[in-house]
Design an enzyme around this catalytic site. Structure first.
Site, PDB file in Angstrom:
ATOM      1  N   GLU A  90      -8.813  11.755  -5.881  1.00 49.39           N
ATOM      2  CA  GLU A  90      -8.296  11.602  -7.142  1.00 49.39           C
ATOM      3  C   GLU A  90      -9.096  10.651  -8.074  1.00 49.39           C
ATOM      4  O   GLU A  90      -9.542   9.842  -7.539  1.00 49.39           O
ATOM      5  CB  GLU A  90      -6.620  11.519  -7.050  1.00 49.39           C
ATOM      6  CG  GLU A  90      -6.548  10.251  -6.110  1.00 49.39           C
ATOM      7  CD  GLU A  90      -5.310  10.074  -5.410  1.00 49.39           C
ATOM      8  OE1 GLU A  90      -4.489  11.102  -5.612  1.00 49.39           O
ATOM      9  OE2 GLU A  90      -4.582   8.798  -5.496  1.00 49.39           O
ATOM     10  N   CYS A 103      -9.871   5.084 -13.039  1.00 44.57           N
ATOM     11  CA  CYS A 103      -9.941   4.367 -11.706  1.00 44.57           C
ATOM     12  C   CYS A 103     -10.475   5.648 -10.751  1.00 44.57           C
ATOM     13  O   CYS A 103      -9.838   6.798 -10.708  1.00 44.57           O
ATOM     14  CB  CYS A 103      -8.478   4.084 -11.382  1.00 44.57           C
ATOM     15  SG  CYS A 103      -8.097   3.659  -9.697  1.00 44.57           S
ATOM     16  N   CYS A 110     -10.597   6.590   3.796  1.00 45.17           N
ATOM     17  CA  CYS A 110     -10.987   5.278   3.847  1.00 45.17           C
ATOM     18  C   CYS A 110     -10.867   4.916   5.435  1.00 45.17           C
ATOM     19  O   CYS A 110      -9.993   5.101   5.952  1.00 45.17           O
ATOM     20  CB  CYS A 110     -10.044   4.216   3.026  1.00 45.17           C
ATOM     21  SG  CYS A 110     -10.883   2.509   3.128  1.00 45.17           S
ATOM     22  N   CYS A 114      -5.802  -0.096   6.165  1.00 47.17           N
ATOM     23  CA  CYS A 114      -4.890  -1.128   5.563  1.00 47.17           C
ATOM     24  C   CYS A 114      -3.557  -0.451   5.640  1.00 47.17           C
ATOM     25  O   CYS A 114      -3.467   0.737   5.202  1.00 47.17           O
ATOM     26  CB  CYS A 114      -5.167  -1.598   4.097  1.00 47.17           C
ATOM     27  SG  CYS A 114      -6.721  -2.392   3.930  1.00 47.17           S
ATOM     28  N   CYS A 117      -1.454   0.926   2.517  1.00 50.00           N
ATOM     29  CA  CYS A 117      -2.218   1.839   1.759  1.00 50.00           C
ATOM     30  C   CYS A 117      -2.186   3.516   1.902  1.00 50.00           C
ATOM     31  O   CYS A 117      -2.427   3.697   3.254  1.00 50.00           O
ATOM     32  CB  CYS A 117      -3.690   1.357   1.594  1.00 50.00           C
ATOM     33  SG  CYS A 117      -4.832   2.272   0.679  1.00 50.00           S
ATOM     34  N   GLY A 160     -10.728   4.978  -1.229  1.00 48.57           N
ATOM     35  CA  GLY A 160     -11.872   4.580  -0.200  1.00 48.57           C
ATOM     36  C   GLY A 160     -12.468   2.972  -0.705  1.00 48.57           C
ATOM     37  O   GLY A 160     -11.995   2.189  -1.273  1.00 48.57           O
ATOM     38  N   GLU A 161     -13.313   2.701   0.303  1.00 48.29           N
ATOM     39  CA  GLU A 161     -13.780   1.235  -0.040  1.00 48.29           C
ATOM     40  C   GLU A 161     -15.553   1.132  -0.429  1.00 48.29           C
ATOM     41  O   GLU A 161     -16.169   1.665   0.474  1.00 48.29           O
ATOM     42  CB  GLU A 161     -13.834   0.673   1.579  1.00 48.29           C
ATOM     43  CG  GLU A 161     -14.631  -0.638   1.673  1.00 48.29           C
ATOM     44  CD  GLU A 161     -14.191  -1.797   0.340  1.00 48.29           C
ATOM     45  OE1 GLU A 161     -13.258  -2.122   0.625  1.00 48.29           O
ATOM     46  OE2 GLU A 161     -15.302  -2.363   0.009  1.00 48.29           O
ATOM     47  N   SER A 192     -13.665  -3.055  -6.538  1.00 45.99           N
ATOM     48  CA  SER A 192     -12.857  -3.625  -5.600  1.00 45.99           C
ATOM     49  C   SER A 192     -13.137  -3.642  -3.983  1.00 45.99           C
ATOM     50  O   SER A 192     -13.310  -2.439  -3.740  1.00 45.99           O
ATOM     51  CB  SER A 192     -11.175  -3.109  -5.948  1.00 45.99           C
ATOM     52  OG  SER A 192     -10.413  -3.934  -5.223  1.00 45.99           O
ATOM     53  N   SER A 215      -9.632  -7.788  -2.646  1.00 49.00           N
ATOM     54  CA  SER A 215      -8.037  -7.615  -2.164  1.00 49.00           C
ATOM     55  C   SER A 215      -7.738  -8.514  -1.113  1.00 49.00           C
ATOM     56  O   SER A 215      -8.327  -8.584   0.026  1.00 49.00           O
ATOM     57  CB  SER A 215      -7.783  -6.000  -1.669  1.00 49.00           C
ATOM     58  OG  SER A 215      -8.296  -5.253  -2.344  1.00 49.00           O
ATOM     59  N   LEU A 216      -7.117  -9.604  -1.420  1.00 47.74           N
ATOM     60  CA  LEU A 216      -6.715 -10.792  -0.509  1.00 47.74           C
ATOM     61  C   LEU A 216      -5.306 -10.332   0.154  1.00 47.74           C
ATOM     62  O   LEU A 216      -5.324 -10.412   1.577  1.00 47.74           O
ATOM     63  CB  LEU A 216      -6.517 -11.761  -1.278  1.00 47.74           C
ATOM     64  CG  LEU A 216      -6.663 -13.244  -0.500  1.00 47.74           C
ATOM     65  CD1 LEU A 216      -7.938 -13.285   0.555  1.00 47.74           C
ATOM     66  CD2 LEU A 216      -6.736 -14.451  -1.244  1.00 47.74           C
ATOM     67  N   HIS A 217      -4.111 -10.305  -0.533  1.00 49.72           N
ATOM     68  CA  HIS A 217      -2.747 -10.178  -0.176  1.00 49.72           C
ATOM     69  C   HIS A 217      -2.101 -11.088   0.809  1.00 49.72           C
ATOM     70  O   HIS A 217      -0.995 -10.788   1.117  1.00 49.72           O
ATOM     71  CB  HIS A 217      -2.778  -8.654   0.502  1.00 49.72           C
ATOM     72  CG  HIS A 217      -3.229  -7.676  -0.262  1.00 49.72           C
ATOM     73  ND1 HIS A 217      -3.088  -7.495  -1.777  1.00 49.72           N
ATOM     74  CD2 HIS A 217      -4.184  -6.486   0.053  1.00 49.72           C
ATOM     75  CE1 HIS A 217      -3.762  -6.275  -2.213  1.00 49.72           C
ATOM     76  NE2 HIS A 217      -4.498  -5.926  -1.142  1.00 49.72           N
ATOM     77  N   ASN A 291       3.265  -0.769  -4.102  1.00 46.95           N
ATOM     78  CA  ASN A 291       3.801   0.679  -4.475  1.00 46.95           C
ATOM     79  C   ASN A 291       4.227   1.081  -2.960  1.00 46.95           C
ATOM     80  O   ASN A 291       3.239   1.617  -2.300  1.00 46.95           O
ATOM     81  CB  ASN A 291       2.292   1.434  -5.258  1.00 46.95           C
ATOM     82  CG  ASN A 291       3.031   2.676  -5.533  1.00 46.95           C
ATOM     83  OD1 ASN A 291       3.964   3.050  -5.836  1.00 46.95           O
ATOM     84  ND2 ASN A 291       1.924   3.499  -5.757  1.00 46.95           N
ATOM     85  N   CYS A 334      -1.308   6.299  -5.624  1.00 46.55           N
ATOM     86  CA  CYS A 334      -1.666   6.910  -4.376  1.00 46.55           C
ATOM     87  C   CYS A 334      -1.580   5.675  -3.206  1.00 46.55           C
ATOM     88  O   CYS A 334      -2.157   5.529  -2.349  1.00 46.55           O
ATOM     89  CB  CYS A 334      -2.888   7.868  -4.181  1.00 46.55           C
ATOM     90  SG  CYS A 334      -4.554   6.641  -3.497  1.00 46.55           S
TER      91      CYS A 334
END
Ligand code: SAH
Ligand code: SF4
Length: 342
Positions: A90, A103, A110, A114, A117, A160-161, A192, A215-217, A291, A334
């Site tokens: 997508e 995007c 992926c 995570c 995700c 994906g990464e 990212s 992406s830390l989180h 999300n 997503c």
């Protein structure tokens, strides 16, 4: 062979091997990247025989839209595409103010797993080729061109990464950047990553103008490792060290992504730890309410908690923006396809 997989030299080689003069390659390149033609029939400046040769030898339109969703405010369009092998990816167009941000995806699924995700929950199927990445941009470039509009930013935050598919991602960026082709400025891309330290180091050494988001989180290995398995390979300390080295080598600001999960990483304690971790680093924090996805229990933060989190960071000198989840009603969304860009 997908035509977007070819660089100009490779295209020239193919066209001349067909017994055509080299200038035909330039005409095709211009047709693809400046006129946004997506079918050999549109290349009416070429002899019919060459158009037919193109149609039989090369693939053009490999993205078949299977689902198009527009958010209720009409600002966000999400398209699900089927690839020739039946796999789906997508890509999302977000319109706000004068920006037209895409995007796009770099992989089918992926491998990073995570937990929060949707793509991570799917697992990994395959890498996208450079041409499959380029094709997503050209699809929307053509759509906007028909409205006399243009793409202004591209973020590699879809499925994906990107650093797991490093070479194809960079080739795609270089192809879109070609001044004789689409000529899209490197500074208008943002990559990212979930924190593949060797790739961050390679990226720093290449001194590209492309923006980097990490992406830390979470700030501590226990919490981050539970959300992002990659943390077991490259822990927070190693990741932040690579980020510091990146900023030093490039002079460029890093963006840290933070999905605010209620009661998990949106606490004042996490905010204080984050401010401490990022002290003195040229950076910016993009915090976005989680999300929710079916495979993960966590809930989105509340507005009040998000503001309190932001306030602690700002009081400690770390710029922080709270992003709203755009296009949430079309699941764009997503997991990651929400707006987290400026
Ligand atoms: N793989 C890369 C880029 C794609 S994900 C990366 O992880 O950085 C793009 C962004 O969406 C990342 O910051 C990711 O952590 C975030 N994301 C994934 N799932 C999310 C969710 N459910 N809610 C909010 N952000 C999410
Ligand atoms: Fe992959 Fe990024 Fe999703 Fe993690 S957040 S699973 S790295 S797409």
């Amino acid at each position: 062979m997908l035509i977007y997989d070819l660089d100009f030299a490779a295209l020239t080689q193919i066209v001349t091997a067909w017994g055509q003069p080299a200038f035909r390659a330039r005409q095709i390149w211009t047709g693809l990247y400046k006129n946004f033609w997506q079918s050999p029939d549109e290349f009416t400046n070429l002899p019919l025989a060459l158009r037919e040769k193109l149609a039989t030898e090369l693939q053009f339109d490999i993205l078949t839209p299977t689902l198009k969703l527009d958010s209720s405010d009409g600002q966000t369009r999400k398209t699900l595409f089927k690839l020739p092998d039946g796999r789906q990816i997508e890509a999302v167009l977000m319109r706000y103010d004068r920006r037209r941000t895409l995007c796009i995806s770099t992989q089918v699924g992926c491998a990073m797993g995570c937990t929060f995700c949707a793509t991570g929950q799917m697992g990994f199927t395959r890498h996208l080729s450079s041409g499959e990445i380029v094709a997503q941009v050209m699809y929307y470039a053509r759509l906007l061109h028909a409205e006399k509009d243009v793409v202004t930013n591209v973020v590699l935050m879809g499925m994906g990464e990107p650093f797991h598919n490093y070479d194809n991602t960079m080739i795609a960026i270089d192809r879109l950047n070609d001044s004789e082709g689409y000529n899209f400025g490197a500074r208008r891309f943002t990559i990212s990553t979930s924190g593949l330290v060797p790739a961050i180091r390679q990226f720093a050494a290449e001194k590209r103008q492309v923006n980097l988001a990490v992406s830390l989180h979470a700030t501590d290995d226990g919490l981050r490792g539970g959300m992002m398995p990659i943390n077991k390979k490259y822990n927070v300390a190693e990741l932040i060290e690579a980020c510091r080295d990146y900023v030093e080598a490039t002079g460029r600001r890093i963006t840290f992504e933070w999905a605010l999960i209620n009661g998990v990483n949106d606490t004042p304690e996490q905010a204080r730890k984050l401010a401490y971790l990022l002290k003195g680093l040229l950076c910016h924090v993009n915090a976005i309410p989680l999300n929710p996805t079916t495979g993960y229990e966590g809930k989105a933060t509340t507005h009040e908690r998000a503001l309190a989190f932001q306030q602690i960071l700002e009081q400690n000198g770390i710029p922080c923006t709270i992003r709203i989840r755009r296009g949430i009603d079309i699941q764009a969304g997503c997991g990651q396809l929400a707006s987290r860009v400026e």
